[in-house]
Motif scaffolding. Structure first.
Motif, PDB file in Angstrom:
ATOM      1  N   SER A   1       0.851  -1.185   0.000  1.00 11.37           N
ATOM      2  CA  SER A   1       0.000   0.000   0.000  1.00 11.37           C
ATOM      3  C   SER A   1       0.889   1.237   0.000  1.00 11.37           C
ATOM      4  O   SER A   1       1.838   1.312   0.780  1.00 11.37           O
ATOM      5  CB  SER A   1      -0.890   0.003   1.242  1.00 11.37           C
ATOM      6  N   PHE A   2       0.598   2.185  -0.864  1.00 11.14           N
ATOM      7  CA  PHE A   2       1.349   3.443  -0.840  1.00 11.14           C
ATOM      8  C   PHE A   2       1.046   4.195   0.449  1.00 11.14           C
ATOM      9  O   PHE A   2      -0.032   4.050   1.029  1.00 11.14           O
ATOM     10  CB  PHE A   2       0.997   4.316  -2.046  1.00 11.14           C
ATOM     11  N   THR A   3       1.981   5.016   0.900  1.00 13.27           N
ATOM     12  CA  THR A   3       1.787   5.745   2.153  1.00 13.27           C
ATOM     13  C   THR A   3       0.581   6.676   2.104  1.00 13.27           C
ATOM     14  O   THR A   3       0.009   6.981   3.139  1.00 13.27           O
ATOM     15  CB  THR A   3       3.051   6.541   2.527  1.00 13.27           C
ATOM     16  N   PHE A   4       0.152   7.104   0.915  1.00 15.24           N
ATOM     17  CA  PHE A   4      -1.021   7.973   0.824  1.00 15.24           C
ATOM     18  C   PHE A   4      -2.318   7.170   0.703  1.00 15.24           C
ATOM     19  O   PHE A   4      -3.394   7.743   0.615  1.00 15.24           O
ATOM     20  CB  PHE A   4      -0.895   8.956  -0.349  1.00 15.24           C
ATOM     21  N   GLN A   5      -2.208   5.851   0.725  1.00 14.44           N
ATOM     22  CA  GLN A   5      -3.399   5.003   0.629  1.00 14.44           C
ATOM     23  C   GLN A   5      -3.812   4.499   2.009  1.00 14.44           C
ATOM     24  O   GLN A   5      -4.421   5.254   2.755  1.00 14.44           O
ATOM     25  CB  GLN A   5      -3.147   3.839  -0.333  1.00 14.44           C
TER      26      GLN A   5
ATOM     27  N   GLY B   1       8.728  -4.024   4.851  1.00 17.46           N
ATOM     28  CA  GLY B   1       9.678  -3.216   4.103  1.00 17.46           C
ATOM     29  C   GLY B   1       8.995  -2.036   3.436  1.00 17.46           C
ATOM     30  O   GLY B   1       7.762  -1.923   3.442  1.00 17.46           O
ATOM     31  N   ARG B   2       9.838  -1.157   2.893  1.00 12.74           N
ATOM     32  CA  ARG B   2       9.351   0.028   2.187  1.00 12.74           C
ATOM     33  C   ARG B   2      10.197   0.266   0.957  1.00 12.74           C
ATOM     34  O   ARG B   2      11.407   0.033   0.980  1.00 12.74           O
ATOM     35  CB  ARG B   2       9.428   1.281   3.065  1.00 12.74           C
ATOM     36  N   THR B   3       9.559   0.770  -0.080  1.00 16.90           N
ATOM     37  CA  THR B   3      10.259   1.169  -1.292  1.00 16.90           C
ATOM     38  C   THR B   3      10.049   2.660  -1.475  1.00 16.90           C
ATOM     39  O   THR B   3       8.906   3.121  -1.575  1.00 16.90           O
ATOM     40  CB  THR B   3       9.727   0.393  -2.512  1.00 16.90           C
ATOM     41  N   GLU B   4      11.132   3.397  -1.495  1.00 17.04           N
ATOM     42  CA  GLU B   4      11.063   4.847  -1.706  1.00 17.04           C
ATOM     43  C   GLU B   4      10.950   5.152  -3.193  1.00 17.04           C
ATOM     44  O   GLU B   4      11.093   4.270  -4.027  1.00 17.04           O
ATOM     45  CB  GLU B   4      12.315   5.508  -1.127  1.00 17.04           C
ATOM     46  N   GLY B   5      10.719   6.402  -3.499  1.00 16.61           N
ATOM     47  CA  GLY B   5      10.732   6.849  -4.885  1.00 16.61           C
ATOM     48  C   GLY B   5       9.371   6.906  -5.539  1.00 16.61           C
ATOM     49  O   GLY B   5       9.267   7.059  -6.753  1.00 16.61           O
ATOM     50  N   ILE B   6       8.309   6.787  -4.761  1.00 18.64           N
ATOM     51  CA  ILE B   6       6.965   6.904  -5.309  1.00 18.64           C
ATOM     52  C   ILE B   6       6.704   8.399  -5.545  1.00 18.64           C
ATOM     53  O   ILE B   6       7.093   9.232  -4.731  1.00 18.64           O
ATOM     54  CB  ILE B   6       5.932   6.296  -4.328  1.00 18.64           C
TER      55      ILE B   6
ATOM     56  N   GLY C   1       5.622  12.171  -5.581  1.00 20.91           N
ATOM     57  CA  GLY C   1       5.118  13.009  -4.495  1.00 20.91           C
ATOM     58  C   GLY C   1       5.849  12.790  -3.189  1.00 20.91           C
ATOM     59  O   GLY C   1       5.410  13.259  -2.149  1.00 20.91           O
ATOM     60  N   GLY C   2       6.959  12.035  -3.216  1.00 21.15           N
ATOM     61  CA  GLY C   2       7.720  11.782  -2.002  1.00 21.15           C
ATOM     62  C   GLY C   2       7.139  10.671  -1.142  1.00 21.15           C
ATOM     63  O   GLY C   2       7.460  10.569   0.038  1.00 21.15           O
ATOM     64  N   HIS C   3       6.288   9.837  -1.713  1.00 19.56           N
ATOM     65  CA  HIS C   3       5.649   8.758  -0.960  1.00 19.56           C
ATOM     66  C   HIS C   3       6.467   7.474  -1.048  1.00 19.56           C
ATOM     67  O   HIS C   3       7.467   7.394  -1.751  1.00 19.56           O
ATOM     68  CB  HIS C   3       4.230   8.533  -1.491  1.00 19.56           C
ATOM     69  N   GLU C   4       6.013   6.462  -0.318  1.00 24.89           N
ATOM     70  CA  GLU C   4       6.672   5.160  -0.291  1.00 24.89           C
ATOM     71  C   GLU C   4       5.637   4.056  -0.508  1.00 24.89           C
ATOM     72  O   GLU C   4       4.456   4.241  -0.236  1.00 24.89           O
ATOM     73  CB  GLU C   4       7.364   4.937   1.055  1.00 24.89           C
ATOM     74  N   ASP C   5       6.116   2.911  -0.989  1.00 24.79           N
ATOM     75  CA  ASP C   5       5.300   1.715  -1.119  1.00 24.79           C
ATOM     76  C   ASP C   5       5.608   0.850   0.099  1.00 24.79           C
ATOM     77  O   ASP C   5       6.757   0.468   0.324  1.00 24.79           O
ATOM     78  CB  ASP C   5       5.668   0.984  -2.408  1.00 24.79           C
TER      79      ASP C   5
END
Length: 148
Positions: A110-114, A128-133, A135-139
């Protein structure tokens, strides 16, 4: 040269938009490779749908089951029905069906804005998290062990 060295074939590279034929071929090839490597067979689709009295879509979930793993692809609830409990009902229905099919775990991102807090509230553990989404968000990646 050893037996594993490969010489590239003469070929052309093409960049396009959506390519249904390519998607199907890649899916077929990777499914065969993964099945041979794991013995788990091909993934099986799973979906859960909620409709209102008029038949309009309230929400839905798509997923796949592969061996002992259920992976949620998408979960969506119509804006006027969010926070009415449908997300949890959809997710529990998928978990129960996954367990019925032999799954012992579920994964989802889930994206951090979801809805990462929603998944935490449903008993999912962040793995875990994946950066680079944009708007500065993460997966944010989640895992849940299903009760046996």
């Amino acid at each position: 040269m050893t037996g594993t060295d490969q010489q590239p074939v003469s070929a052309s590279l093409r960049i396009d938009g959506k390519d249904a034929e390519l998607e199907q071929r890649l899916d077929d090839e990777l499914t065969a490779f993964n099945a041979a490597a794991t013995g788990a067979g091909a993934p099986e689709p799973l979906s859960v749908r909620v409709t209102d009295a008029e038949g309009a879509l309230v929400g839905g979930l798509t997923a796949w089951v592969w061996g002992s793993c259920c992976a949620v692809d998408m979960l969506w609830v119509r804006a006027d029905q969010r926070h009415a409990g449908w997300g949890g009902k959809l997710l529990r229905a998928a978990e129960e069906e996954g367990a019925r099919r032999g799954c012992t775990e579920v994964i989802v991102s889930s994206f951090t804005f979801q809805a990462p807090d929603f998944y935490r509230g449903q008993g999912y553990r962040e793995t875990g998290r994946t950066e680079g989404i944009p708007g500065g968000h993460e997966d944010v990646h989640f895992h849940k062990v299903l009760a046996g």
